[in-house]
Design a protein around this motif. Structure first.
Motif, PDB file in Angstrom:
ATOM      1  N   TYR A  20       0.842  -1.204   0.000  1.00 46.27           N
ATOM      2  CA  TYR A  20       0.000   0.000   0.000  1.00 46.27           C
ATOM      3  C   TYR A  20       0.876   1.252   0.000  1.00 46.27           C
ATOM      4  N   ILE A  21       1.887   1.261   0.872  1.00 48.21           N
ATOM      5  CA  ILE A  21       2.815   2.396   0.927  1.00 48.21           C
ATOM      6  C   ILE A  21       3.536   2.548  -0.405  1.00 48.21           C
ATOM      7  N   ARG A  24       1.281   4.229  -2.970  1.00 49.71           N
ATOM      8  CA  ARG A  24       1.128   5.667  -2.691  1.00 49.71           C
ATOM      9  C   ARG A  24       2.394   6.439  -3.060  1.00 49.71           C
ATOM     10  N   HIS A  27       2.755   6.774  -6.758  1.00 48.75           N
ATOM     11  CA  HIS A  27       1.797   7.768  -7.226  1.00 48.75           C
ATOM     12  C   HIS A  27       2.320   9.191  -6.996  1.00 48.75           C
ATOM     13  N   GLU A  28       3.100   9.370  -5.943  1.00 52.70           N
ATOM     14  CA  GLU A  28       3.693  10.671  -5.608  1.00 52.70           C
ATOM     15  C   GLU A  28       4.982  10.943  -6.389  1.00 52.70           C
ATOM     16  N   GLU A 126      -7.024   1.918   6.004  1.00 49.58           N
ATOM     17  CA  GLU A 126      -6.287   2.640   4.964  1.00 49.58           C
ATOM     18  C   GLU A 126      -6.190   4.124   5.289  1.00 49.58           C
ATOM     19  N   LYS A 127      -7.212   4.681   5.930  1.00 48.64           N
ATOM     20  CA  LYS A 127      -7.165   6.104   6.287  1.00 48.64           C
ATOM     21  C   LYS A 127      -6.062   6.368   7.315  1.00 48.64           C
ATOM     22  N   ILE A 129      -3.213   4.678   7.476  1.00 47.67           N
ATOM     23  CA  ILE A 129      -1.972   4.630   6.698  1.00 47.67           C
ATOM     24  C   ILE A 129      -1.798   5.939   5.936  1.00 47.67           C
ATOM     25  N   ASP A 130      -2.874   6.396   5.286  1.00 46.40           N
ATOM     26  CA  ASP A 130      -2.813   7.643   4.520  1.00 46.40           C
ATOM     27  C   ASP A 130      -2.407   8.821   5.401  1.00 46.40           C
ATOM     28  N   SER A 131      -3.008   8.921   6.566  1.00 50.14           N
ATOM     29  CA  SER A 131      -2.720  10.025   7.481  1.00 50.14           C
ATOM     30  C   SER A 131      -1.270   9.984   7.956  1.00 50.14           C
ATOM     31  N   LEU A 133       1.265   8.421   6.479  1.00 49.28           N
ATOM     32  CA  LEU A 133       2.144   8.623   5.333  1.00 49.28           C
ATOM     33  C   LEU A 133       2.205  10.096   4.942  1.00 49.28           C
ATOM     34  N   GLU A 134       1.107  10.794   5.031  1.00 48.92           N
ATOM     35  CA  GLU A 134       1.107  12.216   4.710  1.00 48.92           C
ATOM     36  C   GLU A 134       2.001  12.995   5.673  1.00 48.92           C
TER      37      GLU A 134
END
Length: 144
Positions: A20-21, A24, A27-28, A126-127, A129-131, A133-134
């Motif tokens: 997942y990381i 992301r 994608h970045e 997933e939220k 992980i997203d938080s 990772l951001e």
């Protein structure tokens, strides 16, 4: 920015977080290499600008031996290490949940809190992980 994601996974949960990381980061626009600890040969981590290190917690809060071997093989403490892992609160409750993540964050003097995922990273997790990772990427963009 050249990035390494090294992870150790038995059940596949930590591997899913790593993937997942990876998705992301790509994608970045990051250049990402994946490394499965205990399977792949230990890479030369000195060629990476940033390292994500993933583990599960074993035996009532212990860091798995393969992770310790990886750290030994690397031979030094690289900077810019972010730590993530999966765990299960049914084995030891909150006090032991993802304890290996805490230990690695302390060992590497990581600038970031460790990401702790309850079992599978799918769905609502997933939220988290997203938080996480951001927050990490905000600092990484400043470093770059």
């Amino acid at each position: 920015m050249r990035t390494l994601i090294s992870y150790l996974s038995y059940s596949g949960n930590t591997e899913e977080v790593a993937q997942y990381i990876e998705s992301r980061l790509k994608h970045e626009g990051f250049d990402v290499d994946m490394h499965e600890i205990g399977i792949d040969l230990t890479p030369d981590v000195s060629v990476y600008d940033f390292i994500f290190l993933g583990t599960f917690t074993w035996d009532l809060g212990s860091t798995p031996e393969e992770m310790k071997d990886f750290i030994w093989d690397v031979g030094y403490k690289p900077e810019n290490v972010a730590v993530f892992g999966s765990g299960d609160t049914q084995f030891g409750g909150d006090s032991l949940f993802c304890k290996a993540v805490d230990k690695l964050v302390t060992f590497y003097h990581s600038k970031w809190e460790g990401l702790k995922v309850e079992q599978s990273p799918r769905g609502h997790q997933e939220k988290y992980i997203d938080s996480w990772l951001e927050r990490v990427l905000e600092d990484v963009r400043v470093i770059a």
